[in-house]
Design a protein around this motif. Structure first.
Motif, PDB file in Angstrom:
ATOM      1  N   GLY A 154      -5.304   8.393  -6.730  1.00 26.67           N
ATOM      2  CA  GLY A 154      -5.830   9.687  -6.325  1.00 26.67           C
ATOM      3  C   GLY A 154      -5.823  10.685  -7.472  1.00 26.67           C
ATOM      4  N   ASN A 173      12.042   4.632  -5.139  1.00 30.61           N
ATOM      5  CA  ASN A 173      11.940   6.091  -5.049  1.00 30.61           C
ATOM      6  C   ASN A 173      12.538   6.801  -6.258  1.00 30.61           C
ATOM      7  N   LYS A 207       1.509  15.139  -5.221  1.00 30.34           N
ATOM      8  CA  LYS A 207       1.342  14.930  -3.789  1.00 30.34           C
ATOM      9  C   LYS A 207       0.839  13.518  -3.479  1.00 30.34           C
ATOM     10  N   ASN A 208       1.432  12.949  -2.415  1.00 32.44           N
ATOM     11  CA  ASN A 208       0.939  11.706  -1.821  1.00 32.44           C
ATOM     12  C   ASN A 208       1.012  10.477  -2.725  1.00 32.44           C
ATOM     13  N   ILE A 209       1.774  10.542  -3.811  1.00 36.80           N
ATOM     14  CA  ILE A 209       1.815   9.375  -4.687  1.00 36.80           C
ATOM     15  C   ILE A 209       2.628   8.228  -4.081  1.00 36.80           C
ATOM     16  N   SER A 210       3.465   8.529  -3.085  1.00 31.61           N
ATOM     17  CA  SER A 210       4.255   7.471  -2.449  1.00 31.61           C
ATOM     18  C   SER A 210       3.486   6.748  -1.359  1.00 31.61           C
ATOM     19  N   HIS A 211       2.401   7.348  -0.894  1.00 34.64           N
ATOM     20  CA  HIS A 211       1.682   6.787   0.248  1.00 34.64           C
ATOM     21  C   HIS A 211       0.222   6.479  -0.053  1.00 34.64           C
ATOM     22  N   ASN A 212      -0.169   6.587  -1.293  1.00 34.20           N
ATOM     23  CA  ASN A 212      -1.534   6.247  -1.693  1.00 34.20           C
ATOM     24  C   ASN A 212      -1.500   5.399  -2.950  1.00 34.20           C
ATOM     25  N   THR A 213      -2.457   4.521  -3.056  1.00 35.01           N
ATOM     26  CA  THR A 213      -2.511   3.653  -4.234  1.00 35.01           C
ATOM     27  C   THR A 213      -3.081   4.369  -5.450  1.00 35.01           C
ATOM     28  N   LYS A 273       0.791  -1.242   0.000  1.00 38.19           N
ATOM     29  CA  LYS A 273       0.000   0.000   0.000  1.00 38.19           C
ATOM     30  C   LYS A 273       0.816   1.282   0.000  1.00 38.19           C
ATOM     31  N   ILE A 274       2.135   1.179   0.001  1.00 36.69           N
ATOM     32  CA  ILE A 274       2.993   2.348  -0.165  1.00 36.69           C
ATOM     33  C   ILE A 274       4.098   1.994  -1.138  1.00 36.69           C
TER      34      ILE A 274
END
Length: 393
Positions: free
Chosen positions: A341, A221, A333-339, A214-215
């Motif tokens: 968006g 990276n 934003k948040n692409i590393s911690h969300n599947t 999920k991350i």
């Protein structure tokens, strides 16, 4: 060939020479709770000489001292889930290398090929024999040997496979390894990080990991590219900007182009002169031949297997512009911690598109891209001149 010539196929079966601790040791497992390489029996010893000094075989061949000494093996390359037994690893006459990998189509063997081929090459340069093995000597180890043959003999995948298969009948890489070997060949038997199909391959690997945990794992990276709006010494001249605030979003090199297959127009692109004195059947045959020929030129004719920019009658497939797929970029934003968006402009918050590591996106042209990071064309614009790029907050 004369019978006294050096045999190219050296398969051996000798179950009596295997040590008793090679069979599955259930008692040891119950006591210790762990499985060691000594706890398994890989079957009869089996190995074959593919090229001079390069042997391909199974686990039993790699763990049988008599076999190793008989065939003068000095180097062992192991592709397996666990390393060789301690008595093999500590043998003073052996140099070993272990690559941890399972025989699964989704396993990444591509990124291990360079170090494996380097290990094989150094052994052969010393004019010493090397054994490449996995558990059965069928998929993982054969994939590495095929890659070595492709690179050293400048062969494509099928040619290299046929050569290895002619020396050892137990050869069959799994479907995922085959695809990776073909990609390796298209990149010139090296990792080319700028090659588009390689970029897509890496994204798919990352997508599989995100699906599980999920991350985005730290090892991926480097998939997230630097923000092109930040001041650079040599900025790319062609960029995509937010249509509303003109903020730079992506350089042209970030584009992951795909080919549209929905604009096939036989009447526009394939023409038969009305002056030809041909029967309807002959005209149909010629039409089909022209379509096939032009599809080969436009679709797979390029040696780099990249989208073609043909014009005129030869343009059947063109780069699709229905959706703009790009690589992940630092401002997202948040692409590393969300599947999945939304992608919003980091300056004006205008919605630009969406992203998904796990579901991907189907373009209106019919092509499915996964994972997908994309802009809606009406939300961005292409700028063909970048001079002094300033940092944009």
């Amino acid at each position: 060939m004369e019978t006294n010539e050096k045999q190219q196929s050296c398969s051996v079966a000798n179950s009596t020479t295997r040590k008793s601790n090679a069979s599955f040791n259930l008692k040891s497992y119950k006591v210790q709770g762990t499985l060691l390489r000594e706890d398994f029996d890989g079957g009869p010893v089996s190995l074959d000489e593919i090229t001079n000094g390069l042997f391909l075989g199974n686990l039993s061949a790699a763990t049988n001292m008599e076999t190793l000494k008989s065939f003068k093996i000095k180097h062992i390359l192991t592709l397996d889930t666990v390393p060789l037994p301690k008595h093999i690893l500590e043998a003073t006459f052996l140099t070993t290398k272990f690559i941890q990998i399972a025989d699964m189509p989704k396993e990444d063997i591509l990124h291990n090929l360079d170090q494996c081929l380097d290990f094989i090459g150094k052994a052969l340069q010393l004019e010493q024999h090397i054994l490449v093995h996995c558990y059965f000597g069928v998929s993982r180890s054969s994939s590495v040997v095929i890659a070595f043959v492709m690179k050293t003999h400048d062969l494509d995948y099928q040619q290299a496979f046929d050569l290895v298969k002619s020396k050892r009948r137990y050869v069959q890489p799994n479907s995922g390894f085959i695809a990776q070997l073909k990609l390796y060949k298209r990149m010139g038997c090296k990792i080319d990080t700028q090659y588009q199909k390689y970029k897509i391959y890496r994204l798919r690997l990352a997508g599989e990991q995100v699906r599980k945990v999920k991350i985005l794992p730290q090892s991926f990276n480097n998939l997230i590219k630097p923000d092109p709006s930040v001041t650079q010494e040599n900025p790319e001249p062609i960029v995509y900007r937010c249509r509303k605030c003109r903020r730079i979003l992506a350089s042209k090199s970030h584009l992951l182009a795909h080919q549209s297959k929905s604009n096939l127009n036989v009447n526009a692109n394939i023409q038969i002169s009305s002056g030809d004195a041909q029967t309807p059947q002959q005209q149909t045959t010629r039409l089909l031949d022209q379509i096939a020929s032009q599809m080969r030129k436009a679709s797979i004719g390029s040696p780099t297997d990249e989208p073609q920019n043909n014009t005129g009658d030869e343009q059947i497939f063109s780069t699709c512009k229905s959706i703009i797929f790009v690589e992940p970029i630092a401002w997202m934003k948040n692409i590393s911690h969300n599947t999945q968006g939304r992608l919003n402009c980091p300056k004006c918050e205008q919605k630009l598109g969406n992203f998904s590591w796990i579901n991907g996106c189907q373009c209106p042209c019919g092509e499915e891209v996964s994972p997908a990071f994309y802009f809606i064309p009406s939300k961005v614009e292409l700028s063909k001149a970048v001079q002094n790029v300033q940092t944009t907050v």
